[in-house]
Structures are given as C-alpha cells and as structure tokens.
Design an enzyme around this catalytic site. Structure first.
Site, PDB file in Angstrom:
ATOM      1  N   LYS A   1       0.832  -1.211   0.000  1.00  0.00           N
ATOM      2  CA  LYS A   1       0.000   0.000   0.000  1.00  0.00           C
ATOM      3  C   LYS A   1       0.865   1.259   0.000  1.00  0.00           C
ATOM      4  CE  LYS A   1      -2.182  -0.877   3.900  1.00  0.00           C
ATOM      5  NZ  LYS A   1      -1.771  -2.203   4.338  1.00  0.00           N
TER       6      LYS A   1
ATOM      7  N   ARG B   1      -9.710   1.459   9.009  1.00  0.00           N
ATOM      8  CA  ARG B   1      -9.143   0.132   9.237  1.00  0.00           C
ATOM      9  C   ARG B   1     -10.107  -0.827   9.913  1.00  0.00           C
ATOM     10  NH1 ARG B   1      -3.242   0.881   8.963  1.00  0.00           N
ATOM     11  NH2 ARG B   1      -2.138  -0.937   9.710  1.00  0.00           N
TER      12      ARG B   1
ATOM     13  N   ARG C   1      11.182  -5.628   4.528  1.00  0.00           N
ATOM     14  CA  ARG C   1      10.955  -4.195   4.306  1.00  0.00           C
ATOM     15  C   ARG C   1      11.921  -3.353   5.146  1.00  0.00           C
ATOM     16  NH1 ARG C   1       4.961  -2.072   4.794  1.00  0.00           N
ATOM     17  NH2 ARG C   1       5.036  -2.852   6.935  1.00  0.00           N
TER      18      ARG C   1
ATOM     19  N   ARG D   1      11.198  -1.502  10.708  1.00  0.00           N
ATOM     20  CA  ARG D   1      10.185  -1.075  11.674  1.00  0.00           C
ATOM     21  C   ARG D   1      10.087  -2.101  12.803  1.00  0.00           C
ATOM     22  NH1 ARG D   1       4.900   0.365   8.192  1.00  0.00           N
ATOM     23  NH2 ARG D   1       3.962  -0.758   9.935  1.00  0.00           N
TER      24      ARG D   1
ATOM     25  N   ARG E   1      -0.453  -9.011  13.349  1.00  0.00           N
ATOM     26  CA  ARG E   1      -1.110  -7.955  12.558  1.00  0.00           C
ATOM     27  C   ARG E   1      -2.023  -8.568  11.503  1.00  0.00           C
ATOM     28  NH1 ARG E   1       3.894  -4.838  10.534  1.00  0.00           N
ATOM     29  NH2 ARG E   1       2.454  -3.542   9.363  1.00  0.00           N
TER      30      ARG E   1
HETATM   31  P1  AMP Z   1       0.780   0.960   8.902  1.00  0.00           P
HETATM   32  O1  AMP Z   1       1.926   1.885   8.673  1.00  0.00           O
HETATM   33  O2  AMP Z   1      -0.445   1.341   8.119  1.00  0.00           O
HETATM   34  O3  AMP Z   1       1.156  -0.494   8.717  1.00  0.00           O
HETATM   35  O4  AMP Z   1       0.354   1.123  10.437  1.00  0.00           O
HETATM   36  C1  AMP Z   1       1.260   0.788  11.481  1.00  0.00           C
HETATM   37  C2  AMP Z   1       0.529   0.665  12.785  1.00  0.00           C
HETATM   38  O5  AMP Z   1      -0.075   1.932  13.128  1.00  0.00           O
HETATM   39  C3  AMP Z   1      -0.616  -0.327  12.792  1.00  0.00           C
HETATM   40  O6  AMP Z   1      -0.195  -1.668  13.014  1.00  0.00           O
HETATM   41  C4  AMP Z   1      -1.465   0.216  13.945  1.00  0.00           C
HETATM   42  O7  AMP Z   1      -0.840  -0.097  15.186  1.00  0.00           O
HETATM   43  C5  AMP Z   1      -1.342   1.725  13.763  1.00  0.00           C
HETATM   44  N1  AMP Z   1      -2.391   2.242  12.857  1.00  0.00           N
HETATM   45  C6  AMP Z   1      -2.225   2.778  11.624  1.00  0.00           C
HETATM   46  N2  AMP Z   1      -3.400   3.158  11.086  1.00  0.00           N
HETATM   47  C7  AMP Z   1      -4.337   2.830  12.003  1.00  0.00           C
HETATM   48  C8  AMP Z   1      -5.749   2.942  12.036  1.00  0.00           C
HETATM   49  N3  AMP Z   1      -6.439   3.440  11.002  1.00  0.00           N
HETATM   50  N4  AMP Z   1      -6.394   2.512  13.142  1.00  0.00           N
HETATM   51  C9  AMP Z   1      -5.733   2.004  14.191  1.00  0.00           C
HETATM   52  N5  AMP Z   1      -4.388   1.843  14.234  1.00  0.00           N
HETATM   53  C10 AMP Z   1      -3.695   2.264  13.148  1.00  0.00           C
END
Ligand code: AMP
Length: 216
Positions: A13, A88, A127, A160, A171
């Site tokens: 994404k 989400r 990654r 990360r 996740r």
């Molecule tokens: P991402 O970079 O999109 O993979 O997000 C990394 C982490 O941020 C996720 O595993 C969640 O812990 C938190 N996070 C990101 N977006 C959301 C969201 N819309 N709702 C809740 N937690 C989020």
C-alpha cells in the site's frame, strides 16, 4: 482525486500510495506514518500510541479519527488526497462517512490490493524504511542505490519494530478480524476496485492507473 488504498499489511500500500500521489499530485495521508512521526517526536500522542503500535495492535478509534479529521483540514487536500491505512475497521469506516459528509466530499475510488499471505510475510520482514522521510524499500525487490541509505533523502534505512515475523503474524490476524469486514462495506459500491497486488511496484502501479484512467 480522492482515493483510499486498502489491503493487508505488507501488500505494498505504501509504495503504491507513494507512486499514485506523485502521479495525481495529491498528498499521501498514512495514519501509520503520522503515528510513527508522533512517536519519533515523543509527543503526547506518540507516547500514547507507541506501545500499541510496537505490539502490532490498533490505536484507539477516536484518536485515529481525530488525527484524520484534523489532517483533512490542511490546505494541501484541496485537490484531493490518498488515504493509506485508514479506515481500518467498521467503526472507522462509519465515522469516516460522517467526516466526508461534514466536509461535503465523496471518495472517487477505493482501491483494494490483494495478495497471498506467504508473500506478505516475506515482503514485510524484508521491508526497510527511511528513518527520516518514511520512504519504503525491500532488501530483495526494491533495493536502494546505496545499501542501507535512502535514495530520496540520504538518511539511514531501518526495520520497523512491528515488522518482525511474530508481530506481523499478529497484525495479519487483527487484519482478518477487523479490516476484512470493511471490504464488504465498500465492495457493494461502484467505486470499489479489487487489484492484484502481486508483481513489482511498477507493475502494480500501472495496473491501478490503467484501471483508474479506464473508469474515469
Ligand atoms: P501501517 O503503517 O499502516 O502499517 O500502520 C502501522 C501501525 O499503526 C498499525 O499496526 C497500527 O498499530 C497503527 N495504525 C495505523 N493506522 C491505524 C488505524 N487506522 N487505526 C488504528 N491503528 C492504526
């Protein structure tokens, strides 16, 4: 152009979003990146969300909705935006409908990137992200020109904390429980596009742009 990019963790994404936002000249709004920035600044929000993020859990909905609502007030969203990682879960999807209504906006397309789980695990654990600008790379599929250094800003690349095998598996479970149901929420709509997320970033980007331009 107002876009939402959805899909499981590791599907690409972020990379797709980065290409699409350049192509359409719209801001890339990633809730994950916004949270990571807050953590890096050690702000009150950062301190609040750090433990959840590092454990692979979701941040609470009202805090997430608030940061999106506020981000959408910025001037740079006047030509549109691309949301990556939001909404989400169903609650966020419903709240986002209210935010859209409040601002008088409609989303043009919801892009759902699909891929199989073994590929996702490989992608996530390989990654690497730029500590400074957040650009993403992969140790096999998308290497930087200089090992360990960001092509865009020259800062070091890191893994990360939530990209380990164990946390990634968690996740994925949370994704299936919470995010999968919103696919059904959007699926019934005309503007929902299901895209094969397998292949290089360039191939996937071309696939998406062809679809968007074809429909427009
Ligand atoms: P991402 O970079 O999109 O993979 O997000 C990394 C982490 O941020 C996720 O595993 C969640 O812990 C938190 N996070 C990101 N977006 C959301 C969201 N819309 N709702 C809740 N937690 C989020």
């Amino acid at each position: 152009m107002r876009l939402i990019v959805m899909g499981p963790p590791g599907v690409g994404k972020g990379s797709l979003a980065s290409n699409l936002t350049k192509h359409y000249n719209i801001p890339h709004i990633s809730t994950g990146a916004m949270f990571r920035e807050e953590i890096q600044k050690a702000s009150p929000v950062g301190k609040l969300v750090q433990a959840q993020i590092n454990a692979g859990k979701f941040v609470n909905d009202s805090l997430t909705n608030d940061i999106v609502r506020e981000r959408l007030l910025a001037k740079d969203v006047k030509n549109g935006f691309l949301l990556d990682g939001y909404p989400r879960n169903l609650r966020q999807a419903e709240d986002f409908e209210h935010i859209l209504m409040q601002y008088g906006w409609k989303v043009d397309f919801v892009i759902y990137l699909d891929s199989n789980e073994n590929i996702l695990l490989k992608r996530i654990t390989g990654r690497r992200v730029c500590k400074k600008c957040g650009e993403t790379y992969h140790i096999e599929n998308h290497k930087p020109q200089v090992d360990g250094i960001c092509d865009k800003c020259g800062s070091p690349l890191v893994q990360r904390e939530d990209d380990t095998v164990e946390i990634t598996k968690r996740r994925l479970v949370i994704y299936h429980e919470q995010t999968q149901p919103i696919i059904d929420f959007y699926k019934a709509r005309k503007n929902f596009l299901c895209i094969d997320g397998n292949g290089t970033i360039e191939e996937v980007t071309e696939r998406v742009i062809n679809k968007l331009e074809g429909i427009k």
